[in-house]
Scaffold this motif. Structure first.
Motif, PDB file in Angstrom:
ATOM      1  N   ALA A   1       0.839  -1.206   0.000  1.00 47.36           N
ATOM      2  CA  ALA A   1       0.000   0.000   0.000  1.00 47.36           C
ATOM      3  C   ALA A   1       0.869   1.249   0.000  1.00 47.36           C
ATOM      4  O   ALA A   1       0.607   2.210  -0.739  1.00 47.36           O
ATOM      5  CB  ALA A   1      -0.928  -0.003   1.202  1.00 47.36           C
TER       6      ALA A   1
ATOM      7  N   LEU B   1      -2.024  -1.117  -4.580  1.00 44.02           N
ATOM      8  CA  LEU B   1      -3.149  -1.608  -3.802  1.00 44.02           C
ATOM      9  C   LEU B   1      -3.671  -2.941  -4.313  1.00 44.02           C
ATOM     10  O   LEU B   1      -4.313  -3.682  -3.558  1.00 44.02           O
ATOM     11  CB  LEU B   1      -4.275  -0.571  -3.810  1.00 44.02           C
TER      12      LEU B   1
ATOM     13  N   ARG C   1      -4.201  -5.847  -1.723  1.00 49.31           N
ATOM     14  CA  ARG C   1      -5.498  -6.522  -1.582  1.00 49.31           C
ATOM     15  C   ARG C   1      -5.340  -8.039  -1.745  1.00 49.31           C
ATOM     16  O   ARG C   1      -6.017  -8.825  -1.065  1.00 49.31           O
ATOM     17  CB  ARG C   1      -6.481  -5.969  -2.608  1.00 49.31           C
TER      18      ARG C   1
ATOM     19  N   SER D   1      -5.539   1.921   3.923  1.00 50.74           N
ATOM     20  CA  SER D   1      -4.702   2.006   2.724  1.00 50.74           C
ATOM     21  C   SER D   1      -5.493   2.604   1.567  1.00 50.74           C
ATOM     22  O   SER D   1      -4.985   3.444   0.812  1.00 50.74           O
ATOM     23  CB  SER D   1      -4.180   0.616   2.341  1.00 50.74           C
ATOM     24  N   TYR D   2      -6.742   2.186   1.428  1.00 49.39           N
ATOM     25  CA  TYR D   2      -7.591   2.749   0.378  1.00 49.39           C
ATOM     26  C   TYR D   2      -7.821   4.248   0.612  1.00 49.39           C
ATOM     27  O   TYR D   2      -7.738   5.057  -0.333  1.00 49.39           O
ATOM     28  CB  TYR D   2      -8.937   2.029   0.342  1.00 49.39           C
TER      29      TYR D   2
END
Length: 566
Positions: free
Chosen positions: A256, A261, A265, A285-286
């Motif tokens: 991240a 990402l 993920r 992280s998003y």
């Protein structure tokens, strides 16, 4: 008779209860056993193991004078004070022991050193270290281990920016001299080197370890993550004999932070048993990388899997809501918070920020009023929110009131209140606050503060004063400051100065179209179409384009309740 009674008492002491302890005390004091120093020390030691030092202190004070000269009894009390958290009394008793001419040894030092560590009295600990060396107990494992832990605690208490390799030398030397090195000591030293980004030293220790546990591997991986050595961290992760949720979460953070990402993920999905920390890591992280819709989607999935969110979850999700304008989703989070009184100030502030950015400034302000203990960050968010929503006077009042309750404004406070002055046209108030920053509060104005005061003066037609600020400030103007000046030129229709401002902006080689468009519009507003067209063509020639406006997807969540409780 005496020896059999002594044996019975010795066997009973380790498992006796407090009531029985008092009975044993009576037997000792009514027989010749009160002269048995070894038994007395066992009794005194046991008396300290019931969570209170009042009774053992009374017993110790009543001992005969010759018993008070016995180091075993003093050690029992020193140990008791240390184990019961009376660290200051432990150190005080040690000092008194020295005054009486008693010589401490390997059973004394560990507890006193530990007490110095817990009290943060590292200067006293340094004195202890000198005594240890002088008396020749530095090679004793218990003493050396206590000294090692004290060195590590001292490092933990320091400002991270001030810690360097030299600070670790003392701990490392003690560690090297320990003839028994438990895995916890290896891990703590590795963690110390990782904290100062000295991964080479950490790796040498890691490679020398006779055995490792999952903490060893995770510490080393986190070190490589700190210095952005992705391949090294990935290699260690793949070689780990056993991984825990921390190991997987570290890898999520690794990718991240690198902006990947997709891989982050992928690691998240592979975690055998995800806990709330791993979910928080992926959600945050998003949000940190601006993928707010994905953050909310993942939160919804988290709820479907019946994972109970915590305060960190809510803070990340509320931030995503504030960026998307997802008011209903934010309300659903608010509704889920059952016990408002138990919330930390960070989560409360996140709720205020969410409501303000989603347009409900009234509810945001109501929440602020209901918060008991508010830190400066909470006040700053509220001041800024009020300013953005045009409630300039309220923002100024909040700024004044926070000082009355004893909070010192910081640079973020001044950014918010100067923004309020700028957009409310409060020229004199803004100037007073700006010049009070350094004089009254010791806060050096940053470029954004200069930008606010320049914008304030420019908006209100005081171009000369705005230019004077630009000339005197210790920074080079950025595109925002040139834009503010250009806005002032537009108010005054000052085309000559506007061209000078444009020249300054052009030197930045800025691709921001706002200042170019503003100057073009200035010419068009007074019918100078040729000049306006030239600027528009220059925008095209330099490939400077204005980004079209867009709106975000707004989440709507129904939760069975009309309104959350404030």
């Amino acid at each position: 008779m005496g020896s059999s009674l002594e044996l019975r008492i010795s066997n009973l002491l380790p498992k006796c209860k407090f009531k029985q302890l008092k009975q044993i005390h009576a037997q000792i004091m009514t027989t010749s056993l009160y002269q048995n120093i070894q038994l007395l020390s066992k009794f005194l030691r046991r008396s300290t193991e019931f969570g209170n030092m009042e009774y053992p202190s009374l017993v110790f004070s009543q001992l005969c004078p010759q018993a008070n000269t016995e180091i075993m009894l003093w050690n029992a009390m020193i140990r008791g004070f240390a184990l019961n958290g009376s660290f200051e009394k432990c150190i005080s008793l040690y000092d008194e022991m020295l005054l009486r001419g008693l010589k401490p040894h390997n059973f004394t030092y560990p507890y006193v050193i530990r007490s110095c560590s817990e009290m943060g009295w590292f200067w006293k600990g340094k004195q202890m270290h000198c005594h240890v060396v002088k008396t020749g107990f530095e090679s004793n494992w218990s003493v050396a281990n206590a000294l090692f832990i004290m060195c590590i605690k001292k490092l933990d208490s320091c400002d991270p920016d001030s810690v360097n390799k030299g600070n670790l030398n003392g701990a490392h030397k003690i560690f090297e001299d320990m003839y028994v090195k438990p895995i916890e000591s290896w891990n703590r030293l590795i963690s110390g080197y990782v904290s100062i980004c000295d991964v080479e030293s950490a790796r040498r220790l890691f490679d020398d370890m006779p055995e490792r546990d999952v903490v060893s591997w995770n510490s080393m991986i986190s070190g490589y993550i700190k210095v952005r050595k992705v391949d090294y961290a990935r290699d260690l992760f793949e070689r780990m004999p056993e991984k825990d949720v921390v190991s997987w979460t570290l890898m999520i953070g690794l990718y991240a932070n690198a902006g990947d990402l997709v891989t982050a993920r992928r690691f998240f999905e592979q975690i055998p048993c995800r806990n709330v920390v791993s979910w928080n890591s992926m959600i945050s992280s998003y949000t940190h990388l601006g993928q707010f819709e994905e953050a909310l989607d993942l939160y919804v999935q988290m709820q479907r899997e019946n994972v109970v969110p915590d305060e960190y979850t809510f803070v990340s999700v509320l931030f995503a809501c504030s960026q998307l304008g997802a008011l209903e989703f934010g309300k659903s989070i608010h509704y889920m918070i059952k016990d408002w009184s138990q919330l930390g100030v960070i989560l409360r502030t996140a709720l205020i920020d969410m409501y303000a950015k989603c347009g409900d400034i009234s509810r945001a302000f109501t929440l602020f009023i209901k918060i008991g203990m508010k830190d400066v960050f909470c006040w700053n968010v509220t001041v800024r929110s009020l300013a953005i929503h045009g409630r300039t006077e309220d923002a100024i009042k909040m700024y004044s009131f926070m000082q009355k309750v004893g909070l010192k404004p910081n640079d973020f406070t001044f950014t918010g209140v100067l923004f309020a002055c700028s957009h409310g046209g409060l020229v004199e108030e803004g100037r007073r606050i700006f010049y009070s920053m350094e004089k009254d509060f010791g806060v050096n104005p940053k470029l954004e503060h200069y930008g606010c005061i320049i914008d304030l003066l420019s908006r209100n037609g005081q171009l000369e004063k705005a230019l004077d600020v630009v000339e005197k400030m210790p920074y080079e103007p950025d595109i925002a400051i040139w834009g503010a000046l250009l806005g002032g030129c537009r108010v005054r229709s000052n085309f000559k100065l506007a061209r000078e401002v444009m020249d300054g902006a052009t030197k930045l080689q800025a691709t921001e179209p706002g200042v170019h468009v503003m100057l073009s519009n200035m010419y068009a507003s007074v019918g100078q179409w040729t000049e306006a067209q030239i600027l528009r063509e220059k925008l095209e020639d330099d490939k400077i384009t204005k980004i079209a406006g867009h709106s975000s997807v707004v989440y709507h969540v129904t939760n069975g309740s009309s309104e959350p409780q404030v």
